[in-house]
Design a protein around this motif. Structure first.
Motif, short mmCIF file in Angstrom:
data_model
loop_
_atom_site.label_atom_id
_atom_site.label_comp_id
_atom_site.label_asym_id
_atom_site.label_seq_id
_atom_site.Cartn_x
_atom_site.Cartn_y
_atom_site.Cartn_z
N LEU A 293 -12.47 15.37 -0.16
CA LEU A 293 -11.15 15.56 0.43
C LEU A 293 -10.26 14.35 0.13
CD1 LEU A 293 -9.44 17.41 2.26
CD2 LEU A 293 -10.33 16.13 4.20
N PHE A 294 -10.84 13.16 0.20
CA PHE A 294 -10.05 11.95 -0.04
C PHE A 294 -9.81 11.70 -1.52
CE2 PHE A 294 -10.21 11.16 4.36
CZ PHE A 294 -9.19 10.27 4.61
N MET A 295 -10.38 12.53 -2.38
CA MET A 295 -9.99 12.48 -3.79
C MET A 295 -8.74 13.31 -4.03
SD MET A 295 -13.66 12.75 -5.74
CE MET A 295 -12.91 12.96 -7.33
N VAL A 296 -8.52 14.31 -3.18
CA VAL A 296 -7.37 15.21 -3.33
C VAL A 296 -6.16 14.71 -2.53
CG1 VAL A 296 -6.56 17.57 -2.91
CG2 VAL A 296 -8.87 17.18 -3.76
N LEU A 297 -6.38 14.14 -1.36
CA LEU A 297 -5.28 13.73 -0.49
C LEU A 297 -4.31 12.73 -1.13
CD1 LEU A 297 -6.96 13.61 3.02
CD2 LEU A 297 -5.31 15.28 2.15
N PRO A 298 -4.77 11.76 -1.96
CA PRO A 298 -3.78 10.87 -2.60
C PRO A 298 -2.84 11.61 -3.54
CG PRO A 298 -5.94 9.87 -2.67
CD PRO A 298 -6.13 11.26 -2.16
N LEU A 299 -3.27 12.74 -4.07
CA LEU A 299 -2.38 13.52 -4.93
C LEU A 299 -1.31 14.23 -4.11
CD1 LEU A 299 -5.10 15.09 -7.24
CD2 LEU A 299 -3.66 13.10 -7.71
N MET B 283 -10.55 4.03 4.11
CA MET B 283 -11.41 5.22 4.18
C MET B 283 -12.45 5.23 3.08
SD MET B 283 -11.76 7.45 6.34
CE MET B 283 -12.70 8.91 6.59
N GLN B 284 -12.13 4.68 1.92
CA GLN B 284 -13.11 4.61 0.83
C GLN B 284 -14.28 3.72 1.22
OE1 GLN B 284 -11.51 3.30 -2.90
NE2 GLN B 284 -13.36 3.80 -4.01
N ILE B 285 -14.01 2.64 1.92
CA ILE B 285 -15.06 1.74 2.38
C ILE B 285 -15.92 2.43 3.44
CG2 ILE B 285 -15.51 -0.44 3.58
CD1 ILE B 285 -12.92 -1.48 2.23
N ILE B 286 -15.29 3.17 4.34
CA ILE B 286 -16.02 3.91 5.37
C ILE B 286 -16.92 4.96 4.74
CG2 ILE B 286 -15.75 5.50 7.30
CD1 ILE B 286 -13.18 3.89 8.02
N PHE C 133 -0.37 13.23 -0.85
CA PHE C 133 0.40 12.22 -0.11
C PHE C 133 0.34 10.90 -0.87
CE2 PHE C 133 -1.52 15.08 3.10
CZ PHE C 133 -0.36 15.63 3.62
N PRO C 134 1.10 10.75 -1.96
CA PRO C 134 0.96 9.54 -2.78
C PRO C 134 1.46 8.26 -2.13
CG PRO C 134 2.75 10.92 -3.58
CD PRO C 134 2.08 11.69 -2.48
N ASN C 135 2.29 8.34 -1.11
CA ASN C 135 2.88 7.14 -0.50
C ASN C 135 2.20 6.70 0.79
OD1 ASN C 135 4.79 6.98 -2.55
ND2 ASN C 135 6.14 8.41 -1.49
N VAL C 136 1.13 7.38 1.20
CA VAL C 136 0.43 7.01 2.43
C VAL C 136 -0.71 6.07 2.05
CG1 VAL C 136 -0.86 7.88 4.40
CG2 VAL C 136 1.03 9.22 3.48
N ALA C 137 -0.67 4.84 2.54
CA ALA C 137 -1.63 3.81 2.16
C ALA C 137 -3.06 4.16 2.59
CB ALA C 137 -1.22 2.47 2.78
N PHE C 138 -3.20 4.90 3.68
CA PHE C 138 -4.53 5.24 4.19
C PHE C 138 -5.31 6.07 3.19
CE2 PHE C 138 -7.39 7.86 6.88
CZ PHE C 138 -8.10 6.82 7.47
N PHE C 139 -4.62 6.86 2.38
CA PHE C 139 -5.27 7.76 1.43
C PHE C 139 -5.46 7.16 0.05
CE2 PHE C 139 -3.07 11.18 4.10
CZ PHE C 139 -4.17 11.31 4.94
N GLN C 140 -5.00 5.95 -0.18
CA GLN C 140 -5.04 5.37 -1.52
C GLN C 140 -6.44 4.90 -1.89
OE1 GLN C 140 -2.45 5.66 -3.55
NE2 GLN C 140 -1.57 6.74 -1.82
#
Length: 135
Positions: free
Chosen positions: A58-64, A78-81, A66-73
């Protein structure tokens, strides 16, 4: 000759490999020697590993989306978690799989074909868990 892979030297990679190997050995020893049934926590860890995998996808798709939301980058918190969850659940599964493999050997009682299949499946599972922790 200084090996440099992805910004890491061979010394850092060697330290990470040795730490992962020691962790693997300790958890495997715990799983082999403990008298506690690790079946319920193993089931929980399998479900947790699948959950971390789905959230990771899911977090591979969300940056596409929402490109400007830092949480999804990429490289965000979240990647560390997610990486930590993979390592934790894989660590639990090492102990559980060791105990399960030991019980399978005792249950097979000398059946060479059954032991060969169990050994191959166990080796594949341990390899996957080791790689999950090493990453």
């Amino acid at each position: 000759a200084n090996l440099n892979v992805g910004g890491m030297t061979h010394f850092v990679i060697t330290k990470a490999f040795l730490a992962t190997s020691a962790t693997f050995a300790g958890l495997s020893l715990f799983g082999y020697t403990t008298k506690r049934d690790l079946g319920p926590i193993g089931t929980f860890a399998i479900m947790g590993l699948w959950g971390a995998f789905i959230i990771g996808m899911l977090f591979m798709v969300l940056p596409l989306i929402f490109p400007n939301v830092a949480f999804f980058q990429v490289g965000g918190p979240m990647q560390i978690i997610i990486s930590g969850a993979f390592a934790l659940f894989s660590a639990i599964l090492i102990a559980w799989n060791t105990q399960s493999l030991k019980e399978t050997y005792f249950a097979l009682g000398g059946d060479q074909r059954g032991m060969a299949v169990a050994t191959n499946i166990g080796a594949l599972n341990f390899f996957i868990y080791f790689v999950n922790i090493f990453q």
